[in-house]
Design a protein around this motif. Structure first.
Motif, PDB file in Angstrom:
ATOM      1  N   ARG A  24      14.061  69.787 -42.502  1.00  0.00           N
ATOM      2  CA  ARG A  24      13.778  70.546 -41.220  1.00  0.00           C
ATOM      3  C   ARG A  24      12.391  70.273 -40.962  1.00  0.00           C
ATOM      4  O   ARG A  24      11.417  70.437 -41.774  1.00  0.00           O
ATOM      5  CB  ARG A  24      14.149  72.107 -41.730  1.00  0.00           C
ATOM      6  N   PRO A  25      12.316  70.179 -39.674  1.00  0.00           N
ATOM      7  CA  PRO A  25      10.898  70.033 -39.225  1.00  0.00           C
ATOM      8  C   PRO A  25      10.064  71.103 -39.180  1.00  0.00           C
ATOM      9  O   PRO A  25      10.461  72.301 -38.973  1.00  0.00           O
ATOM     10  CB  PRO A  25      10.960  69.759 -37.651  1.00  0.00           C
ATOM     11  N   VAL A  26       8.563  71.169 -39.153  1.00  0.00           N
ATOM     12  CA  VAL A  26       7.923  72.407 -38.949  1.00  0.00           C
ATOM     13  C   VAL A  26       6.488  71.656 -38.156  1.00  0.00           C
ATOM     14  O   VAL A  26       6.101  70.579 -38.818  1.00  0.00           O
ATOM     15  CB  VAL A  26       7.445  73.348 -40.057  1.00  0.00           C
ATOM     16  N   LEU A  27       5.794  72.470 -37.289  1.00  0.00           N
ATOM     17  CA  LEU A  27       4.640  71.842 -36.715  1.00  0.00           C
ATOM     18  C   LEU A  27       3.848  72.893 -35.901  1.00  0.00           C
ATOM     19  O   LEU A  27       4.269  73.958 -35.866  1.00  0.00           O
ATOM     20  CB  LEU A  27       5.384  71.116 -35.482  1.00  0.00           C
ATOM     21  N   ALA A  28       2.476  72.634 -36.474  1.00  0.00           N
ATOM     22  CA  ALA A  28       1.332  73.553 -35.619  1.00  0.00           C
ATOM     23  C   ALA A  28       1.328  75.049 -36.424  1.00  0.00           C
ATOM     24  O   ALA A  28       0.989  75.733 -35.712  1.00  0.00           O
ATOM     25  CB  ALA A  28       1.394  73.596 -34.125  1.00  0.00           C
ATOM     26  N   VAL A  29       1.687  74.724 -37.616  1.00  0.00           N
ATOM     27  CA  VAL A  29       1.519  76.326 -38.493  1.00  0.00           C
ATOM     28  C   VAL A  29       1.165  75.853 -39.697  1.00  0.00           C
ATOM     29  O   VAL A  29       1.292  74.605 -40.314  1.00  0.00           O
ATOM     30  CB  VAL A  29       2.790  77.317 -38.620  1.00  0.00           C
ATOM     31  N   THR A  30       0.857  76.942 -40.584  1.00  0.00           N
ATOM     32  CA  THR A  30       0.473  76.948 -41.983  1.00  0.00           C
ATOM     33  C   THR A  30       1.735  77.755 -42.637  1.00  0.00           C
ATOM     34  O   THR A  30       2.007  78.865 -42.219  1.00  0.00           O
ATOM     35  CB  THR A  30      -0.712  77.397 -42.669  1.00  0.00           C
ATOM     36  N   GLN A  43       9.952  69.573 -50.979  1.00  0.00           N
ATOM     37  CA  GLN A  43       9.659  68.180 -50.629  1.00  0.00           C
ATOM     38  C   GLN A  43       9.038  68.129 -49.194  1.00  0.00           C
ATOM     39  O   GLN A  43       9.946  68.616 -48.453  1.00  0.00           O
ATOM     40  CB  GLN A  43      10.596  67.103 -50.933  1.00  0.00           C
ATOM     41  N   ASP A  44       8.081  67.233 -48.819  1.00  0.00           N
ATOM     42  CA  ASP A  44       7.870  67.034 -47.452  1.00  0.00           C
ATOM     43  C   ASP A  44       7.551  65.557 -47.252  1.00  0.00           C
ATOM     44  O   ASP A  44       7.361  64.545 -47.873  1.00  0.00           O
ATOM     45  CB  ASP A  44       6.710  67.852 -47.011  1.00  0.00           C
ATOM     46  N   SER A  45       7.657  65.044 -45.795  1.00  0.00           N
ATOM     47  CA  SER A  45       7.305  63.922 -45.376  1.00  0.00           C
ATOM     48  C   SER A  45       5.908  63.183 -45.547  1.00  0.00           C
ATOM     49  O   SER A  45       5.799  62.067 -45.144  1.00  0.00           O
ATOM     50  CB  SER A  45       7.947  63.579 -43.913  1.00  0.00           C
ATOM     51  N   GLN A  46       5.063  64.015 -45.997  1.00  0.00           N
ATOM     52  CA  GLN A  46       3.755  63.499 -46.131  1.00  0.00           C
ATOM     53  C   GLN A  46       3.537  63.437 -47.661  1.00  0.00           C
ATOM     54  O   GLN A  46       2.470  63.105 -48.223  1.00  0.00           O
ATOM     55  CB  GLN A  46       2.644  64.571 -45.649  1.00  0.00           C
ATOM     56  N   GLY A  47       4.608  63.480 -48.735  1.00  0.00           N
ATOM     57  CA  GLY A  47       4.382  63.395 -49.843  1.00  0.00           C
ATOM     58  C   GLY A  47       4.213  64.365 -50.755  1.00  0.00           C
ATOM     59  O   GLY A  47       3.870  64.530 -52.139  1.00  0.00           O
ATOM     60  N   GLY A  63       0.321  71.268 -39.076  1.00  0.00           N
ATOM     61  CA  GLY A  63      -0.554  70.354 -38.240  1.00  0.00           C
ATOM     62  C   GLY A  63       0.255  69.666 -37.374  1.00  0.00           C
ATOM     63  O   GLY A  63       1.303  70.439 -36.686  1.00  0.00           O
ATOM     64  N   SER A  64       0.281  68.520 -37.269  1.00  0.00           N
ATOM     65  CA  SER A  64       0.688  67.521 -36.121  1.00  0.00           C
ATOM     66  C   SER A  64       2.268  67.536 -36.467  1.00  0.00           C
ATOM     67  O   SER A  64       3.030  66.820 -35.851  1.00  0.00           O
ATOM     68  CB  SER A  64      -0.060  66.212 -36.176  1.00  0.00           C
ATOM     69  N   GLY A  65       2.805  67.936 -37.577  1.00  0.00           N
ATOM     70  CA  GLY A  65       4.100  68.019 -37.774  1.00  0.00           C
ATOM     71  C   GLY A  65       4.760  67.120 -39.134  1.00  0.00           C
ATOM     72  O   GLY A  65       4.109  66.036 -39.509  1.00  0.00           O
ATOM     73  N   LEU A  66       5.661  67.668 -39.846  1.00  0.00           N
ATOM     74  CA  LEU A  66       6.159  66.789 -40.805  1.00  0.00           C
ATOM     75  C   LEU A  66       7.610  67.558 -41.045  1.00  0.00           C
ATOM     76  O   LEU A  66       8.193  68.360 -40.546  1.00  0.00           O
ATOM     77  CB  LEU A  66       5.642  67.149 -42.128  1.00  0.00           C
ATOM     78  N   LEU A  67       8.391  66.821 -41.812  1.00  0.00           N
ATOM     79  CA  LEU A  67       9.678  67.117 -42.326  1.00  0.00           C
ATOM     80  C   LEU A  67       9.762  67.942 -43.859  1.00  0.00           C
ATOM     81  O   LEU A  67       8.657  67.184 -44.545  1.00  0.00           O
ATOM     82  CB  LEU A  67      10.663  66.215 -42.311  1.00  0.00           C
ATOM     83  N   ASP A 247       9.071  64.481 -30.043  1.00  0.00           N
ATOM     84  CA  ASP A 247       8.522  63.777 -31.128  1.00  0.00           C
ATOM     85  C   ASP A 247       9.516  63.889 -32.409  1.00  0.00           C
ATOM     86  O   ASP A 247       9.637  63.029 -33.336  1.00  0.00           O
ATOM     87  CB  ASP A 247       7.257  64.383 -31.822  1.00  0.00           C
ATOM     88  N   PHE A 248      10.158  65.004 -32.611  1.00  0.00           N
ATOM     89  CA  PHE A 248      11.023  65.033 -33.867  1.00  0.00           C
ATOM     90  C   PHE A 248      12.243  64.490 -33.511  1.00  0.00           C
ATOM     91  O   PHE A 248      12.601  63.654 -34.503  1.00  0.00           O
ATOM     92  CB  PHE A 248      11.505  66.582 -33.928  1.00  0.00           C
ATOM     93  N   GLN A 249      13.038  64.369 -32.518  1.00  0.00           N
ATOM     94  CA  GLN A 249      14.038  63.514 -32.006  1.00  0.00           C
ATOM     95  C   GLN A 249      13.760  62.053 -32.261  1.00  0.00           C
ATOM     96  O   GLN A 249      14.747  61.274 -32.430  1.00  0.00           O
ATOM     97  CB  GLN A 249      14.625  63.888 -30.829  1.00  0.00           C
ATOM     98  N   ALA A 250      12.671  61.909 -31.750  1.00  0.00           N
ATOM     99  CA  ALA A 250      12.137  60.099 -31.948  1.00  0.00           C
ATOM    100  C   ALA A 250      11.959  59.887 -33.435  1.00  0.00           C
ATOM    101  O   ALA A 250      11.693  58.623 -33.705  1.00  0.00           O
ATOM    102  CB  ALA A 250      11.191  60.094 -31.354  1.00  0.00           C
ATOM    103  N   GLY A 251      11.941  60.558 -34.304  1.00  0.00           N
ATOM    104  CA  GLY A 251      11.581  60.483 -35.785  1.00  0.00           C
ATOM    105  C   GLY A 251      10.124  60.060 -35.904  1.00  0.00           C
ATOM    106  O   GLY A 251       9.784  59.511 -37.276  1.00  0.00           O
ATOM    107  N   ARG A 252       9.223  60.808 -35.073  1.00  0.00           N
ATOM    108  CA  ARG A 252       7.885  60.603 -35.297  1.00  0.00           C
ATOM    109  C   ARG A 252       7.220  61.575 -36.544  1.00  0.00           C
ATOM    110  O   ARG A 252       5.981  61.502 -36.952  1.00  0.00           O
ATOM    111  CB  ARG A 252       7.084  60.976 -34.158  1.00  0.00           C
TER     112      ARG A 252
END
Length: 264
Positions: A24-30, A43-47, A63-67, A247-252
Motif C-alpha cells: 500500500r502507498p503512503v506519502l508526505a507523513v511519518t 517491508q518498503d520500496s526504499q529497502g 516523504g515523497s512517497g513509497l510502498l 504518481d502512485f498509478q504510474a508506478g513512481r
C-alpha cells in the motif's frame, strides 16, 4: 495534531498457510507503528524493513512517497496468536513533504527509559523530549511520544510544553486523567486542555487480563497549514493530492523488494 490509528488486540486464528500481503502507498507523513505484544513484519520500496516485536517501534518517514507492507510473520499466521500495537501518523510540514523517504528501526532497548520517583510508572520516550530526556525518533516538527506503564494506584504528572497540544490514548487497563480525574479505559482517547503538565493515574483495581495501565501520551506544536488528505496521502492542496495519485498509478513510488527483512 498527529493522527492516530490503533490496532488493539488483534487475535489471529490458525490457518493452513499465510495470507498474501498487498503493498500500500503512503506519502508526505511519518508513520510510527509500535508493538506492545506479538510480532509484525515490515517491508518498503526504499529497502527499509524489519520485525516489530515487544516494545519496538518502526519510525518511517514516507516523504515523497513509497510502498510498504505490514503483515504478521508466517509462523504467527500458521499458529495463531495475538498482536497488540499502535500506528501513529504524523503530518509533515509543507517544506518537508517531498523529502527523501527514511526508515528508523527503533528497538525497545534504544528508547529513553525513565521511572516515576516512587517507581510506580515506567516511561519510554520514543520521540521528542521529556524534561531534558530525548527519544531516538527523528521528527520534523516539535512533537513528543511516550509509552507509559503505570502500576495499579500509580500516578504521573509530566511537564509538558504549553505550546503543545496533548492527548492520552489508553492501550490497556483503566484510570483517570487530568486534575479532575476524568475516567478513561482501554480504547479511549483523552484530549488535554491548556497547561504545563499532563496527569495520568491508574485505578487501584485493573482488569484480570491487564495488570497495569498502558497509555500512550502524544503532543506537538500545531503545524497550522492547509491539509488535503485521502487514504494514505496527506498533502496541502487538492492539486497535490491528485498528483500523488497519478504518481502512485504510474508506478513512481517504486516496488517492494522481493526479500528484505522477512524471516531473518
Amino acid at each position: 495534531m498527529p493522527a492516530v490509528t490503533v490496532e488493539n488486540p488483534l487475535t489471529l486464528p490458525r490457518v493452513a498457510a499465510p495470507a498474501d500481503a498487498t503493498p500500500r502507498p503512503v506519502l508526505a507523513v511519518t508513520t510510527a507503528p509500535s508493538g506492545i505484544d506479538g510480532t509484525f513484519d515490515h517491508q518498503d520500496s526504499q529497502g527499509g524493513g524489519g520485525t516489530i516485536t515487544n516494545g519496538d517501534t518502526q519510525w518511517m518517514t514516507a516523504g515523497s512517497g513509497l510502498l510498504h507492507i505490514e503483515a504478521p510473520p508466517e509462523s504467527l499466521v500458521v499458529s495463531g496468536g495475538l498482536f497488540h500495537g499502535l500506528q501513529l501518523w504524523v503530518n509533515l510540514p509543507a517544506a518537508d513533504k517531498m523529502m527523501a523517504p527514511r526508515y528508523q528501526d527503533i528497538r525497545g532497548g534504544q528508547v529513553q527509559l525513565l521511572t516515576s520517583p516512587d517507581g510506580g510508572a515506567l516511561l519510554r520516550v520514543i520521540a521528542g523530549e521529556l524534561d531534558g530526556h530525548d527519544g531516538p525518533g527523528i521528527t520534523h516538527t516539535p512533537i513528543t511520544m511516550i509509552h507509559a506503564t503505570l502500576r495499579p494506584g500509580a500516578e504521573i504528572s509530566l511537564p509538558w510544553r504549553e505550546d503543545f497540544n496533548g492527548l492520552a490514548y489508553v492501550m490497556a487497563g483503566r484510570g483517570t486523567v487530568g486534575a479532575e480525574r476524568r475516567p478513561v479505559h482501554v480504547g479511549q482517547t483523552a484530549v488535554f486542555g491548556k497547561g504545563g503538565a499532563l496527569t495520568v493515574r491508574a485505578d487501584e483495581k485493573q482488569d484480570g487480563n491487564t495488570p497495569d495501565l498502558e497509555v500512550v501520551l502524544l503532543g506537538g506544536q500545531p503545524i497550522r497549514e492547509p491539509m488535503a488528505h485521502y487514504g494514505p496521502f496527506v498533502m496541502n492542496t487538492q492539486a497535490e493530492l491528485r498528483q500523488a495519485f497519478e504518481d502512485f498509478q504510474a508506478g513512481r513510488l517504486g516496488t517492494i523488494p522481493a526479500v528484505h527483512g522477512m524471516g531473518e
